[in-house]
Structure formats: structure tokens, C-alpha cells
Design an enzyme around this catalytic site. Sequence first.
Site, PDB file in Angstrom:
ATOM      1  CB  CYS A   1      -0.943   0.003   1.191  1.00 20.08           C
ATOM      2  SG  CYS A   1      -2.092  -1.391   1.201  1.00 20.08           S
TER       3      CYS A   1
ATOM      4  CG  HIS B   1      -3.008   3.393   2.414  1.00 15.09           C
ATOM      5  ND1 HIS B   1      -3.703   3.076   1.271  1.00 15.09           N
ATOM      6  CD2 HIS B   1      -3.020   2.263   3.192  1.00 15.09           C
ATOM      7  CE1 HIS B   1      -4.111   1.822   1.340  1.00 15.09           C
ATOM      8  NE2 HIS B   1      -3.701   1.302   2.493  1.00 15.09           N
TER       9      HIS B   1
ATOM     10  CG  ASN C   1      -6.926  -0.672   1.509  1.00 13.20           C
ATOM     11  OD1 ASN C   1      -6.201  -0.406   0.567  1.00 13.20           O
ATOM     12  ND2 ASN C   1      -6.456  -1.124   2.667  1.00 13.20           N
TER      13      ASN C   1
END
Length: 328
Positions: free
Chosen positions: A109, A255, A285
Site C-alpha cells: 500500500c 493511504h 482500500n
Amino acid sequence: MGVEIVGLGKCLPEKVVTNDDISDLVDTDHTWIIERTGIEQRHIAAGESGTDLACKAAEEALGNIDRDSIGLVLVATVTPDAMVPVTSAQVKMRLGLDHAVAFDINAACSGFMYGIWCAEALMKNGAAPGAGTMNIQRALVIGAERLSRITNWKERSSCILFGDGAGAAVLENNPKRPGILATYLKNYDDQKGVLTCGKEYHQTPFYKDENQPQHLALRGKAVFKFAVNSIEEVTMEALKQAGLELDDIDWFVPHQANGRIMEAAAKRLNQPIEKFQISINKSANVSSASIPMALYDLSKTGKMEKGDKIAVMGFGGGLCAAAAIIEW
């Protein structure tokens, strides 16, 4: 010489999967998901490839920029369409970026942040192979994911979190603009396996590998703790390098892992949540794509002004984390 962002793009698959749709798969409901994640829906690729998403985001980021000026294409992904050719090579070919060098990276990520770091370093200090002594004037950095392919759709605590999409940024060398003021990256040893995804290979006639299910697996509480702690550490280190304080930052773009994580990070940094770009509610996500997508969303609000200071922060499997301070 500064390296600034001169173009942003975003692409989401057409298919929208709501929390109610998820409740048809596992024992959950809309309220339960909202309270724990802040997610209302996610986009799932039903016909688009990861390369399709990457190319569409890249095309928007490029706009009217001369494609011959792109010297580097870098794609961050944990879900490439193929091991060979890499996604960046496919993007380069499809978009006719004839003068670019292309490669992929996997930093989970944090991938887009690692990509920005690599691109900036090459633009400031390296030359494009095959281009003589000509420096890289512009670079295309993309985060592209189809996490739906590695999600365990029978596991309630994880399948609610993930979606598909792509975000892209065009970086440009500009001696008249500060651009990226500082970048700080750090890797942490994941000794307890708090965030993992196996890889299923064909068995060989010589050795039987241990079965490694190709599903994302995470230990929620441990990931939460790591995320909040690492956001604080990398952000403060990047600020120190830039010679700035937290209150100098106009916007935070983290993020988009979990709404609760972002709220906790805001409290840890003693900053109002209103300064944080929150995009997770509509796209969930999307790993390496989440930061460029959120940065794109912030740019579209019209709130950012020239000269604003932006802190961009990533964290993910590995374990790894990164932050960059950017003057818009």
C-alpha cells in the site's frame, strides 16, 4: 531543481459493490461496515484489466502533455495482470510512450510513495538509458490494483475493506518550483505476519512447495497499531527534513486503509480531521492506488491553492511506510 506534480488521473471500474451486496456474501450489514471502516461502497473490476485501469488513469493525468517528453513509466502494484510483461511495459506500449523506460515495483500500500521516491531520484540524478546524456524531464507514476482478485470473499473482517482502481501522477523537473520538498521511507520487519498474501505456483517434479493461499490476510488490531504509529513517524521525519512543522501543512493525504485509522492518525498528530482527505467511503482500500486517487479527489474539490503544503503518507505490508511533503 524541483520535481512537481503537473498532472493527476483516476480510474475506477464501472461495477459498484455496496455494503448490502457484501451482506449477501458474508454475515454483515451496512451499519457494521460503516462503523468499523467508514466504507459505503467499492468498485470491482468485472471486465477491466489492471492495465486497462492504469492506462485510463494515465491518459487523464497526461492530458495535453507531450508524450515524447515522458522518460519514465513506473507502476506500483501487488496485482499485476501478468508476471511478464510487467504492467508498466504494457502502459508504455498502449499509450505510445516511445522514449520511456518502464518498470514495476511492489511496496504494497506504500507502492505509490516508493514510486514517487524512485522517480524523483532518477529525475534529479539519473539519465534515461538509451537517451544519451538527456535527463528525464517528465515521469509517469501509477498505482493500479485489482485487489478483488486476492480478496477472500468468505472472510468477513477483510472482504469488506478492498476495492479496485488506479491513480496516476505526472512528475516534471521544474527549477522554478519547489515541488517535492522531502521524502522519508522506512521498512519495518513483519515478524508476526500481521499483513500477508501468499502466491500459488505450479508444483515442480523435484520439490513440493508448501501451499500458500493467494488471499490477503491481516491481523486487524496489529495493523491498526502499526498504521497509526508509522504514519506519525514518517510524517514527522519528512517534516524535519523539509524544515516544517505540522501546523505548516494545509492538507494531509493518507493511504485510504480504514476510516478509523485516519481519525486516529489525526488525533495522534493533533490535527483537525478536516485537513485530511477522506475518499475511502466511495472506493474502499485500493492499496497502491489509494493515495494518487485521494490526491486526485482533493485536487477536484478546488480547495488546494498554489503554494499549499501537502503531507502524503503511505503504510502497508512488508511492513513499510513513507511520507512526502509537497508544495503544490
